[in-house]
Structure formats: structure tokens, C-alpha cells
Enzyme design. Structure first.
Site, short mmCIF file in Angstrom:
data_model
loop_
_atom_site.label_atom_id
_atom_site.label_comp_id
_atom_site.label_asym_id
_atom_site.label_seq_id
_atom_site.Cartn_x
_atom_site.Cartn_y
_atom_site.Cartn_z
N SER A 327 35.69 31.72 32.18
CA SER A 327 36.01 30.23 32.78
C SER A 327 35.40 28.95 32.14
O SER A 327 35.50 28.09 32.23
CB SER A 327 35.19 30.49 34.32
OG SER A 327 35.02 31.10 35.12
N ASP A 351 39.65 26.76 50.60
CA ASP A 351 39.48 28.62 49.52
C ASP A 351 39.10 29.71 50.26
O ASP A 351 37.81 29.90 51.07
CB ASP A 351 38.13 28.00 48.71
CG ASP A 351 37.49 29.09 47.55
OD1 ASP A 351 38.25 30.04 47.73
OD2 ASP A 351 36.82 29.08 47.07
N ASP A 366 39.06 35.31 43.87
CA ASP A 366 38.41 34.45 42.91
C ASP A 366 36.54 35.74 42.97
O ASP A 366 37.16 36.88 43.91
CB ASP A 366 37.51 33.93 44.06
CG ASP A 366 36.87 32.15 43.90
OD1 ASP A 366 37.22 32.05 43.90
OD2 ASP A 366 36.23 33.35 42.71
N HIS A 376 34.32 30.18 47.88
CA HIS A 376 33.00 29.14 48.19
C HIS A 376 32.70 28.27 49.22
O HIS A 376 31.68 27.79 49.12
CB HIS A 376 32.76 28.42 46.77
CG HIS A 376 33.23 28.71 45.74
ND1 HIS A 376 32.44 29.65 44.62
CD2 HIS A 376 34.60 29.55 45.01
CE1 HIS A 376 32.72 30.62 43.75
NE2 HIS A 376 33.98 30.10 43.71
N CYS A 390 35.29 28.02 40.95
CA CYS A 390 35.75 28.05 41.89
C CYS A 390 37.29 28.40 40.85
O CYS A 390 37.79 27.64 40.17
CB CYS A 390 35.88 27.07 42.94
SG CYS A 390 37.05 27.63 44.27
#
Lengths: 623, 379
Positions: A327, A351, A366, A376, A390
Site C-alpha cells: 500500500s 466500499d 479489502d 472501511h 482502503c
């Protein structure tokens, strides 16, 4: 048988014959001596020049004076690589009477290993009998005293003083400084033989190798008069060597130490640099090794231990280690999305905790799903996507960008190519494109692979120093410099090499950096744990990269998989946010996740920031 | 022995006669002066060649002292006695030579020495003097010029000891000993035809000698001469270095004790066989010519003594000794300069070494005996 003819002799005739012959002999003698005289005239007068030259060539020999190798010091002038006077026990073969007796005698006095004896046997064949052949290197003071006292019993034994490279900080700096070693055959064929006459050691890795020519210096020479056995009698003229230049590093020994302590036993790497010039403040790779072992030839056993260790201590993880960046690329990708007008800072994406490609049932999960069982938030915008890392947001963004646009967007940050940091063995990582995959694997690019790259997984690989450079770009809002270890070579400052700036809208930089600040400074930020008692601002990004692929709907269970298959943890950061002074990248190899990395980064940042903080408040600026 | 009676008194204008002491000691001043200069100059060169070793100098002086005494003693013996004892000395020498391979002492792979308790002794050196005496005795007994049979007999006398010496092996000495006998044959007036056919025979016999008689190192020495560059560090080294030493001396030399070739050990055997290279390097061509001049004076005086001697025996012996001396000079100086094979002959009166000096000085003693006898008769 023979009749005596005394009575019948004609003495006058005899005398006449004798005299005739003597006169004849006299002529022969005269002409022979004249011939000799001519021969000497020919040698001494007619060919005088030729023989004079030859006799001078015989007697005068040009001998090299090796230069003293340059030192390596940190930014405060503290010594990192030095030349230590050491004493070696050497034996002049031609002066030894009974060799077996001598060795017996020596072994009764000091400890001489079978290794020493073996190497001595090897060396002696390459030396002439009047040259001292080293038997035991690096004598202790006590051993020197013992030898000194017993000198009279040891004919042919001498103690030779020499300068030996030494690395006082051992493994702390092994991956920065590197080491020198004996010149091997391959190196001997590539170096300037003239300049290395008389030099035994050459930089093998690290700075020692990269800056070899500067550290080595220029060979000096002296005309010496030597006899037929090669023994030196006197020096006729001398040209002093140009000693090697001292390398002054950007690196700070205290920060380096703090980095090492913060990382502890954790395998991994830390790169800290100053975003204002790309100067590397700390570069640490764990585990390291003792570079002193290599200087005078590492033993087979020691080398095998280093080479075969599962922890790969010889690998410089900071520049050689290639890991999925995870990430940590999200800020860069977010910036690209903004620049390409695919998203706005406030664009929100639903999401649910997973993502699917159109017409495909496969769920791209995720990471939060496993923890919370949902996404999230209902909708996630860029800032939150960075702060909370995310994945769904970036799956969507990546899909919309496509793999080649992703590569194009990330390339200016320096991913996928070497940073050209001044250290050996750097790797370039991988910034995959569809063309790359076709060429490499002969297969087309699949859309699902784009999603993996969108969260820094899949084929994508990066080195810690590459990420440090990328974070520098963000910290400077576009500008960056080639990372470099050396600040000054001798008296000559190394000018920072500016990289092409990454052009982006000021507001877009602000949005991305705001997201990175939230990583630390908001409660839901993935690195919120390090915000406690923070006296300055940090913009950071966590990263967790998978070592093995997890099956669809499979569960990653830390306890069940072997340590070597645990996730790598990343944390990249710069501080302070408004006026960045330091960029830090921490990689915790198989650390399980970013939580193994960000506390380490905090300690490194603290070490650096604490010393400037007071000055800062007073508006001074001095680094 | 009846020779003397028949000789007329000569008109001797010999200057040496003027010194009563020299006459008393039977010393030939004309011979002694150049010898003395040679010795003095030789010591100077030896001092340099030995890197200023006073010890070497002392030992050489001692050699000269012993040799000087030997010379004086030899000068006191009358020619008559020499002739009388010649066969005996020769036979004695031959026996010793035969004894060498049986009970001799070795050095450097060759057996040349007989050990007499404290002293080691080289019988081949004795033969250098015994040979001309013997052959001269032979011819005065069997006629001058020699006819075929006595000639063949004398040749046997020459070959026998020479063969003994060559198997020691010592090629150089063997040739010198043979030469000292052959010189007598030559001076005695052997027919030119014999001489020419002997040379032809020698050339013919050279091939089997080369193949079977010579040892490898002797052959190597001869081969080296023709192409010293071929083996720069091995066999050719000596010649190359000595030529370099000589050539780099130039006209005036590098100066006493300044020779680099010799002082830096490039020159082999610089105190013995190759000492003239030291002289040539340090004193230049000037020095070499001076040295050759000294030798020429000695040789000229030797020939003069031979020419003016009253008996055939004296003439033969004096001329042969002189010619042998010349051969020493020629072979040594020639070999160091690379025009002759390196056969291991010292430079007379200059090279370090007791044996050769004693032999040479004994030879001078015999010359003086001949020279003074002539005067004694003329008075």
C-alpha cells in the site's frame, strides 16, 4: 728405443731453430694481444652507449609506492573506515636455517593456526627468498612482545608494520561502507595495472567499491638501486603518491545506530534521507556481517556460514532487496488519479469490503474485511483511502487507469528503475506493464492483475531505497534528487543530482499529503499508534505485502504459516510535513504487517527530529 | 750439461745486472717490476671486487707472500738441477694425478684435490711446471728438432697427464697443461708438416671428443659462447653481464669502487675468473690497456730470457713458461669479453686464489733461474 744424441748436437743450429720459433711465437702473441685490445675497444668505445644503458637498466628499478587509502567519515567526521597500523609476523626464507625447527620454536611461543601455516605455504611460492612472507597477520601487543624478546632465537623472523583497512563499527555499517579485499585475478585484469602496482586491496562492495578510484588515490614511484638479487640498496628519486580522498558521508552515525537499535533482531532495512538534497542519513540492512573478516581473506568456513545462512546477511536489503511495495504506493497512485481527472479529492466510492470486476464473480477483498467483516465506510474518498489504506478505492482506481497508465504514472517516482544511489548491487525492482508481461511470460495482461498492482502487489517489486526516493518526491511536492551517500570526496562537494520533477497540481499534492498525515494523526489512521507524544508532524503510509498468494476466500492466519511466509511490513514517512527534513522508509521482512515497521520509523524520526526541534521553534535552520 | 762450456760469453746489456742484491737473490728485475705493478694493481681491483673486504685482501697478500717465497726459492735452483730432476718430478706428478680419482677430495662435482692433512693440493698445478720441464728434458736428450719417434714419445708424455686431468674433470687446466708441453714441441722446431697434420688430426678428433668426452656443462659453456643471448638468465648470464660491465666502463671507467655491475652482484665470479670485467668497468679501456701493457712486458721479458738463454733446455723451458703465461692471459681476457669459451681460467696475478698464483710465481722463479744462470756464466 731412443738414442741419446748428446754427442752429435749442433748447438748453434738448435739455438737458431729455437729463436726462430720464439720470434714467430712473439708475433702470434702480439697479434693476439692486439686482437684483445681491439675487442675491448669495440666493447668500451664503440658500443659504450649501449652497454651503459644496459648496466643502468640492470641497476635502477622503478618501484611503486602505494597510496594510503582514503578514510570514510560520517557527516560529523566520525571514522567509519580507517587504516590501522598492524603488525604481521613474517619470515625471510633465505635467512632461516632450519625451517622445521623455527616453526616449532614459533609455535611454542605464540599461537599459529594450521590456517596460517597453510596460507604461508601458498604465499612463499610466489615470493622471492629475500622477501618477507607473512605468516601471521595482526599480531597482538602481547605476541609482539614475546617475539621481540625471543628475536635472537628466531633467525629470519621479522615483524612487518603495515596499514590494514579496519571498520570500527563492524556490522552496523557493513552494507553501507562495504569492504576491501585482496585483489583477485578477475579484478587484476580490469584495473589500471600501473596505478595498482604495490596495492594489495581493492573495494569489493559498497562505498569501498563504488568510490574505489577516489579512495585508492594515485600511485607514487621511486627509482631504486637494486642488486642482482633485487634487494633495494638506495632510493635515487621519489615521486610521492597521491593518497586516496576521504569520503564524507551524509550519513549520521547516531541516526544509523538508532535505526539499528530500533530494528533490533527484525530482518529488514531502513533508509533515511534528507529530501532537500537526497543525502542518505541512514541506510541499514539487517542482518549484517563483520566486514573486517574480508579484509585479509575470509576463511572458507566463515564465508560459507555467511553465504548459506537463511537470513542472507550478505544481501543489502536496502538496495538489493526487492519486495512488493504494497500500500505504500497508494499516495502516488492517488495523485495520478487526480492528475488524470479520474477522481477528485472528494470523489467517494462505495466500499463493501470487496470489489468485483464487471462480468467476473471473483471477489477482490479489502484487508479490512477480515478484521471488521465489512468495508472501511459506506463510501471512501481519497484522503480516507490513504489514511485507512482502503483497497477497494484503489481496485476501482486501478481498473479505471489500466496497467500501462499506472506504470506511466509511477515511473516518474523512480519505481522500476535504479535510483543510481552510489552503492553497489542496486536492483531496479519491477514496474510491470502489459508489454513487460508479454515479453517476460509470453502471456497477455489480465484485468485482475491490474487490481493487484493497484495495491502494490502482484508483479510489482520495489527496493526500500526506491521507495525512499518516491516519498522524497511527495515530500518535496514534485522535486527530488538522486539519493546519495557521499557528501564530499576529499575537498570536492558532491553536487546533488536533481531528478526531473513530477508535475502536479498544488491542490492534488495537498490532498495526497493530507491523506498521509491522517495515516498518523487521525485515530483511524493505519499508523495512529505512533502519534502518541509526537512533537512534530508526520506524513506516512503503511504497507503490508504478501509473500504468498492467499487463495480466493482463503484466510491469512499468521500463526499457521511459517515465519518466512509472513507478510512484509512497510512504513514510509517524511517529517515535518510543512518543511520536510527527513524521509524514512522501514521494511520489516516477514514482520507480519506494517505494525512491525512504523514503531521503528517513529524511533528513527524521533532521533533525528529531537536534535533540531528546539532550534526550529526559535526559527533557526541548521542541519 | 756440457752446453755451458761451449757457449760464448754474451754481450749482456741487461740492466738488472746492476743491482747487486737482485743478483745475489737471483732475481730478474725486468721481470719483477711489471709483475710487481700487476700485483699492486690487481690488489686494488680485488679490493673493489670483494666490496672492500680487507679480509680478502689480506688472504691474497698472504698468497702473494707464499708465492713470492716460492719464486725466490725456485730462482735459486740451477737449470742443471731442473733438468736433472725433470723426469722424476713428472713421474711423481703423474702418479699423484692418477691417485686423484682414487683418493681425491671433491668440490663442486669435480675431483681435483688431494688432501695432505692440513693442506689440500692440486696435482694438476704441479703438472703445469713439470710438463715443460719434462718435454724440454726429452728433446735435449733426443734431439732438436725432434724426429718422428721422439716426437711421438713426447706427445704421449703430453697426452697422459692431460687425459688424467680432463677426467677429473677440468677441461681448462687440462688444455693448459697440454699446451705447456706442446709449446716446447713447437719451440723445439717440430716440422711444419707435422704441425699442420696435427692440427688436422685435432680437428678430426674434435667430433668424437665433443660427443663422448665432454660433459654436458662443458659443452654448454662452449655453446653459450656462440649464442649467449639464447639463455639470458641461465648459461648466457655470465657473458652478458661481463660484457655489460666491460662496455659500460667506456674509456675512463666508472671510477674505483664505483662499478655498478660488480658491486650490485650482477657480475659473476667477480673476484676470480671475471675480475678483469671489474677492472674494465671501473678503470675503463685505459685500465685494460695498462693491464695488457704489463702482461706484454712480462711476456716480452720471458721471451727475451728464452731467446738469450744459453742452453736448449733453458730456451725451451723459458719460452714454454712464457707462452703458457700468455695463454692464461689470452684465454681469460678473451673469455670474459665473450670471444672465447668460458673455461675457468683465472686472470694471472690478479684473480683471487692461492694455487694459480703460486704456480705462476714458481714459473717466474724458473725463468729467473734461467735468466740469472746466463749472467753467472757471462761473468
Amino acid at each position: 728405443m731412443f738414442v741419446s744424441r748428446d754427442v752429435l748436437r749442433d748447438t748453434h743450429r738448435e739455438a737458431a731453430i729455437n729463436r726462430q720459433r720464439v720470434v714467430f711465437a712473439g708475433f702470434i702473441v702480439l697479434s693476439a694481444l692486439a686482437m684483445l685490445a681491439y675487442r675491448y675497444y669495440d666493447l668500451q668505445i664503440r658500443n659504450y652507449d649501449q652497454f651503459l644503458t644496459q648496466s643502468d637498466r640492470n641497476r635502477v628499478r622503478l618501484e611503486a609506492i602505494p597510496p594510503t587509502r582514503g578514510l570514510i567519515v560520517d557527516r560529523a567526521g566520525r571514522l567509519l573506515a580507517v587504516n590501522e597500523p598492524t603488525h604481521a609476523l613474517a619470515v625471510v626464507i633465505e635467512r632461516v636455517g632450519d625451517e622445521a625447527l623455527l616453526f616449532q620454536e614459533l609455535q611454542s611461543l605464540i599461537d599459529i593456526s594450521s590456517d596460517d601455516l597453510e596460507r604461508f605455504a601458498e604465499r612463499r611460492h610466489r615470493r622471492r627468498p629475500y622477501d618477507p612472507v607473512p605468516l601471521k597477520l595482526q599480531l597482538s601487543d602481547e605476541e609482539m612482545a614475546i617475539i621481540g624478546v625471543n628475536r635472537h632465537r628466531l633467525p629470519g623472523v621479522t615483524i612487518e608494520a603495515q596499514l590494514t583497512r579496519a571498520y570500527p563499527h563492524g556490522s552496523l555499517l557493513s552494507h553501507v561502507v562495504g569492504y576491501v579485499g585482496r585483489i583477485n585475478e578477475r579484478e587484476a585484469s580490469t584495473i589500471d595495472a600501473e596505478n595498482y602496482r604495490g596495492t594489495l586491496h581493492i573495494g569489493k562492495v559498497g562505498l569501498e567499491r563504488w568510490y574505489e578510484s577516489a579512495l585508492h588515490g594515485l600511485v607514487g614511484s621511486q627509482n631504486i638501486e637494486a642488486n642482482a638479487h633485487g634487494r633495494i640498496l638506495r632510493v635515487l628519486e621519489q615521486e610521492l603518491p597521491g593518497d586516496g580522498a576521504t569520503l564524507s558521508l551524509h550519513l549520521d552515525l547516531d541516526l544509523q545506530r538508532a535505526a539499528a537499535e530500533a530494528l533490533g533482531d527484525q530482518r529488514g532495512a531502513i533508509v533515511a534521507l534528507d529530501p532537500r538534497d537526497g543525502g542518505i542519513l541512514a541506510l541499514y540492512s539487517n542482518p549484517g556481517f563483520d566486514p573486517n573478516l574480508f579484509v585479509n581473506g575470509i576463511s572458507q568456513r566463515d564465508y560459507a556460514a555467511l553465504r548459506d545462512s537463511a537470513d542472507t546477511p550478505l544481501l543489502n536489503r536496502a538496495v538489493q532487496g526487492q519486495y512488493p511495495p504494497g500500500s505504500t504506493i497508494k499516495p502516488m497512485l492517488g495523485l495520478a488519479g487526480l492528475e488524470l481527472d479520474l477522481v477528485e479529492p472528494d470523489t467517494a466510492i462505495p466500499d463493501p469490503g470487496w470489489y468485483t470486476l464487471p462480468g467476473d464473480s471473483r471477489r477482490y477483498r479489502d484487508w479490512i474485511l477480515r478484521i471488521r467483516g465489512r468495508g472501511h465506510a459506506d463510501e471512501v474518498d481519497l484522503k480516507m483511502a490513504i489514511a485507512e489504506s482502503c483497497d477497494v478505492y484503489y481496485y476501482d482506481l486501478a481498473r479505471r487507469m489500466g496497467i500501462d497508465a499506472i506504470a506511466t504514472a509511477l515511473a516518474p517516482f523512480g519505481l522500476g528503475e535504479k535510483t543510481r544511489v552510489d552503492i553497489t548491487s542496486e536492483q531496479s525492482g519491477i514496474l510491470p506493464t502489459s508489454a513487460w508481461k508479454r515479453e517476460r511470460m509470453g502471456q497477455p495482461w489480465y484485468p485482475g492483475e491490474t487490481l493487484s498492482v493497484g495495491i502494490g502487489q502482484g508483479y510489482m517489486l520495489a527496493t526500500p531505497v526506491q521507495l525512499a526516493q518516491a516519498v522524497m518526491v511527495i515530500a518535496n511536492r514534485g522535486a527530488s534528487f538522486q539519493p546519495s551517500l557521499v557528501r564530499r570526496v576529499g575537498d570536492k562537494p558532491q553536487v546533488p543530482v536533481a531528478r526531473p520533477a513530477v508535475e502536479a497540481d498544488e491542490a492534488h499534492w495537498a490532498a495526497v499529503i493530507a491523506g498521509m498525515m491522517d495515516v498518523v494523526h487521525t485515530q483511524r489512521g493505519t499508523a495512529a499508534a505512533i502519534s502518541k507524544d509526537l512533537a512534530y508532524t508526520i506524513a506516512g503510509k503503511t504497507g503490508t505485502s504478501q509473500v504468498i498468494g492467499i487463495a480466493q476466500d482463503g484466510v491469512y492466519n499468521e500463526d499457521e504459516i511459517s515465519e518466512r511466509h509472513r507478510n512484509h511490513g512497510w512504513f514510509v514517512a517524511f517529517a515535518p510535513v510543512d518543511e520536510p527534513r527527513i524521509v524514512v522508509v522501514v521494511l520489516a521482512e516477514n514482520g507480519g504487517g506494517s505494525s512491525a515497521a512504523y514503531p521503528v520509523a517513529r524511533r528513527v524520526l524521533d532521533q533525528w527530529m529531537d536534535r533540531w526541534l528546539d532550534d526550529w521553534v526559535m526559527g533557526q535552520d541548521d542541519v | 750439461m756440457s752446453d755451458y762450456d761451449r757457449n760464448l760469453p754474451s754481450h749482456d746489456r741487461d740492466l738488472g745486472r746492476g743491482t747487486p742484491l737482485a743478483q745475489l737473490l737471483h732475481v730478474d728485475v725486468w721481470l719483477l717490476v711489471p709483475v710487481f705493478f700487476l700485483i699492486a694493481g690487481g690488489l686494488l681491483v680485488l679490493y673493489s671486487a670483494s666490496d672492500g673486504s680487507v679480509g680478502t685482501l689480506w688472504r691474497q697478500c698472504r698468497n702473494f707472500a707464499i708465492a713470492g717465497v716460492a719464486m725466490l726459492l725456485a730462482a735459486q735452483i740451477s737449470v742443471d738441477q731442473y733438468r736433472r730432476w725433470a723426469p722424476l718430478v713428472y713421474v711423481f706428478g703423474l702418479i699423484l694425478l692418477i691417485a686423484v680419482p682414487l683418493v681425491g677430495v671433491g668440490a663442486k662435482g669435480a675431483q681435483r684435490w688431494l688432501s695432505l692433512g692440513v693442506v689440500r693440493f692440486q696435482p694438476s698445478e704441479l703438472m703445469k711446471l713439470a710438463m715443460p720441464l719434462m718435454i724440454a728434458w726429452w728433446y735435449t736428450r733426443y734431439g732438436i728438432p725432434p724426429r718422428l719417434l721422439p716426437l711421438l714419445g713426447s706427445l704421449c708424455l703430453v697426452v697422459l697427464p692431460a687425459a688424467c686431468i680432463v677426467i677429473q674433470p677440468d677441461l681448462g687446466t687440462s688444455l693448459l697443461v697440454a699446451a705447456s708441453g706442446l709449446f716446447v714441441v713447437f719451440i723445439a722446431g717440430v716440422s711444419v708438416w707435422y704441425l699442420l697434420s696435427a692440427i688436422a688430426l685435432a680437428l678430426l678428433s674434435a667430433w668424437p671428443a665433443w660427443t663422448y668426452l665432454l660433459k654436458d656443462y662443458q659443452r654448454q659453456r662452449i655453446l653459450t659462447l656462440f649464442d649467449p643471448e639464447a639463455d639470458r638468465l641461465g648459461a648466457g648470464w655470465n657473458i652478458i653481464q661481463s660484457k655489460t660491465a666491460i662496455g659500460s666502463g667506456g674509456w675512463s671507467g666508472k671510477g674505483w669502487l664505483q662499478g655498478t655491475q660488480s658491486h650490485l652482484d650482477f657480475l659473476p665470479e667477480s673476484q676470480t675468473d671475471f675480475i678483469i670485467a671489474v677492472l674494465a668497468e671501473e678503470f675503463g679501456l685505459r685500465g685494460v690497456l695498462l693491464l695488457l701493457g704489463c702482461y706484454l712486458l712480462i711476456i716480452a721479458r720471458g721471451f727475451w730470457i728464452g731467446l738469450t738463454a744459453q742452453s736448449s733446455f733453458s730456451r725451451l723451458v723459458a719460452s714454454s713458461i712464457t707462452l703458457t703465461f700468455f695463454v692464461y692471459v689470452f684465454v681469460n681476457i678473451g673469455m670474459v669479453a665473450g670471444v672465447l669459451p668460458v673455461v675457468g681460467v683465472p686472470l694471472p696475478l690478479v684473480s683471487f686464489g692461492g694455487t694459480s698464483i703460486v704456480t705462476l710465481m714458481l714459473g717466474f722463479g724458473v725463468l729467473m733461474a734461467i735468466s740469472t744462470e746466463k749472467k753467472r756464466i757471462s761473468q
